[in-house]
Design a protein around this motif. Sequence first.
Motif, short mmCIF file in Angstrom:
data_model
loop_
_atom_site.label_atom_id
_atom_site.label_comp_id
_atom_site.label_asym_id
_atom_site.label_seq_id
_atom_site.Cartn_x
_atom_site.Cartn_y
_atom_site.Cartn_z
N ILE A 115 0.79 -1.18 0.15
CA ILE A 115 -0.13 0.12 -0.06
C ILE A 115 0.82 1.06 -0.18
O ILE A 115 1.72 1.60 0.85
CB ILE A 115 -0.92 0.06 1.23
CG1 ILE A 115 -1.91 -1.20 1.05
CG2 ILE A 115 -1.77 1.30 1.33
CD1 ILE A 115 -2.77 -1.36 0.00
N THR A 116 0.86 1.90 -1.11
CA THR A 116 1.67 3.30 -1.20
C THR A 116 0.74 4.57 -0.91
O THR A 116 1.32 5.58 -0.48
CB THR A 116 2.11 3.24 -2.55
OG1 THR A 116 1.08 3.48 -3.50
CG2 THR A 116 3.19 2.18 -2.70
N ASP A 117 -0.56 4.27 -0.89
CA ASP A 117 -1.35 5.64 -0.79
C ASP A 117 -2.48 5.13 0.23
O ASP A 117 -3.17 4.46 -0.02
CB ASP A 117 -1.97 6.09 -1.95
CG ASP A 117 -2.63 7.50 -1.91
OD1 ASP A 117 -2.81 7.72 -0.74
OD2 ASP A 117 -3.28 7.79 -2.91
N ASN A 118 -2.24 5.50 1.39
CA ASN A 118 -3.25 5.44 2.27
C ASN A 118 -4.40 6.45 2.67
O ASN A 118 -5.09 6.32 3.45
CB ASN A 118 -2.68 4.79 3.85
CG ASN A 118 -1.94 5.98 4.44
OD1 ASN A 118 -1.63 6.80 3.89
ND2 ASN A 118 -1.70 5.54 5.59
N SER A 119 -4.36 7.46 1.71
CA SER A 119 -5.25 8.67 2.03
C SER A 119 -6.39 8.39 0.92
O SER A 119 -7.40 9.15 1.36
CB SER A 119 -4.59 10.10 1.46
OG SER A 119 -4.36 9.61 0.17
N VAL A 120 -6.59 7.42 0.30
CA VAL A 120 -7.96 7.11 -0.50
C VAL A 120 -8.52 5.71 0.07
O VAL A 120 -7.81 4.76 0.69
CB VAL A 120 -7.41 6.94 -2.09
CG1 VAL A 120 -6.92 8.19 -2.42
CG2 VAL A 120 -6.63 5.84 -2.19
N PRO A 121 -9.97 5.69 -0.01
CA PRO A 121 -10.42 4.48 0.50
C PRO A 121 -10.21 3.66 -0.67
O PRO A 121 -9.96 3.68 -1.81
CB PRO A 121 -11.94 4.82 0.63
CG PRO A 121 -12.10 6.08 -0.39
CD PRO A 121 -10.71 6.72 -0.24
N TYR A 122 -10.63 2.09 -0.31
CA TYR A 122 -10.59 1.20 -1.08
C TYR A 122 -11.73 0.07 -0.94
O TYR A 122 -12.27 0.19 0.23
CB TYR A 122 -9.31 0.22 -0.75
CG TYR A 122 -7.71 1.00 -1.04
CD1 TYR A 122 -7.26 0.65 -2.37
CD2 TYR A 122 -7.25 1.56 -0.34
CE1 TYR A 122 -6.17 1.34 -2.56
CE2 TYR A 122 -6.09 2.41 -0.48
CZ TYR A 122 -5.60 2.23 -1.60
OH TYR A 122 -4.49 2.90 -2.23
N HIS A 123 -12.02 -0.52 -2.00
CA HIS A 123 -12.81 -1.72 -1.67
C HIS A 123 -12.42 -2.90 -1.96
O HIS A 123 -11.45 -3.42 -2.58
CB HIS A 123 -14.00 -1.83 -2.75
CG HIS A 123 -14.87 -0.68 -3.09
ND1 HIS A 123 -15.65 -0.16 -1.69
CD2 HIS A 123 -15.51 0.24 -3.75
CE1 HIS A 123 -16.45 0.84 -2.17
NE2 HIS A 123 -16.35 1.21 -3.41
N LEU A 124 -12.48 -3.74 -0.87
CA LEU A 124 -11.70 -5.27 -0.76
C LEU A 124 -12.86 -6.47 -1.00
O LEU A 124 -13.91 -6.09 -0.40
CB LEU A 124 -11.14 -5.41 0.59
CG LEU A 124 -9.69 -4.63 0.70
CD1 LEU A 124 -10.02 -3.08 0.97
CD2 LEU A 124 -9.21 -5.28 1.94
N SER A 125 -12.58 -7.40 -1.78
CA SER A 125 -13.55 -8.28 -1.89
C SER A 125 -12.70 -9.63 -2.03
O SER A 125 -11.69 -9.67 -2.23
CB SER A 125 -14.42 -8.19 -3.42
OG SER A 125 -13.72 -8.16 -4.30
N ILE A 126 -13.50 -10.61 -1.72
CA ILE A 126 -12.86 -12.20 -1.41
C ILE A 126 -13.58 -12.69 -2.68
O ILE A 126 -14.78 -12.64 -3.04
CB ILE A 126 -13.59 -12.77 0.00
CG1 ILE A 126 -12.92 -12.30 0.99
CG2 ILE A 126 -13.16 -14.25 -0.30
CD1 ILE A 126 -13.22 -12.77 2.39
N GLU A 127 -12.95 -13.41 -3.61
CA GLU A 127 -13.02 -13.94 -4.73
C GLU A 127 -13.23 -15.39 -4.62
O GLU A 127 -12.28 -15.99 -4.21
CB GLU A 127 -12.21 -13.68 -5.98
CG GLU A 127 -12.04 -12.15 -5.87
CD GLU A 127 -13.37 -11.38 -6.44
OE1 GLU A 127 -13.82 -11.86 -7.27
OE2 GLU A 127 -13.55 -10.31 -5.84
#
Length: 168
Positions: free
Chosen positions: A61-73
Amino acid sequence: MQLMRNRKINGGTKSSLFRLAVAAFSAAFCLSCEDGVFYCQYQLVELEWSKDKEYYFTCEITDNSVPYHLSIEIRNNNLYPYQNLWLFCAEELPVGPVRRDTVECLLADDYGKWLGHGFSVYHLSIPFRTHYRFLHKGQHTFSIRHGMRDSFIRGIEEIGLRIEMVTD
């Protein structure tokens, strides 16, 4: 003499079909992670997934200022005997304690129809964390293991993790 020719032809045909199947699988695997996705990784699950077997996914992770969506595939086949799949998920942070979650994944409806897309192998994306902000930059390692009552489960072909930057 004729028998030997037939064996060679049949062996060649089987070899060609095998190569074609591997090429098709490779193409589908490469296309399964679209553009705009920050991280997308799948791992093949053993024929019988042992309760003790964990699958690891590591990303930087290089940018922790933006939100992310995480999903399990999840990719399952018709041999999976249940409607749902319980997973124990953990995130090892660069700094601080390990974060743990338990996720229930519904793979089939009440009538036994698979919810995923596909034919004989079904692909389903389960939202794990939405609008998630990583606390720290650096290497994050996620681990996934099944939490079913059975010590061994069959029918899960692949398990994966997908991370997308939120753009809206």
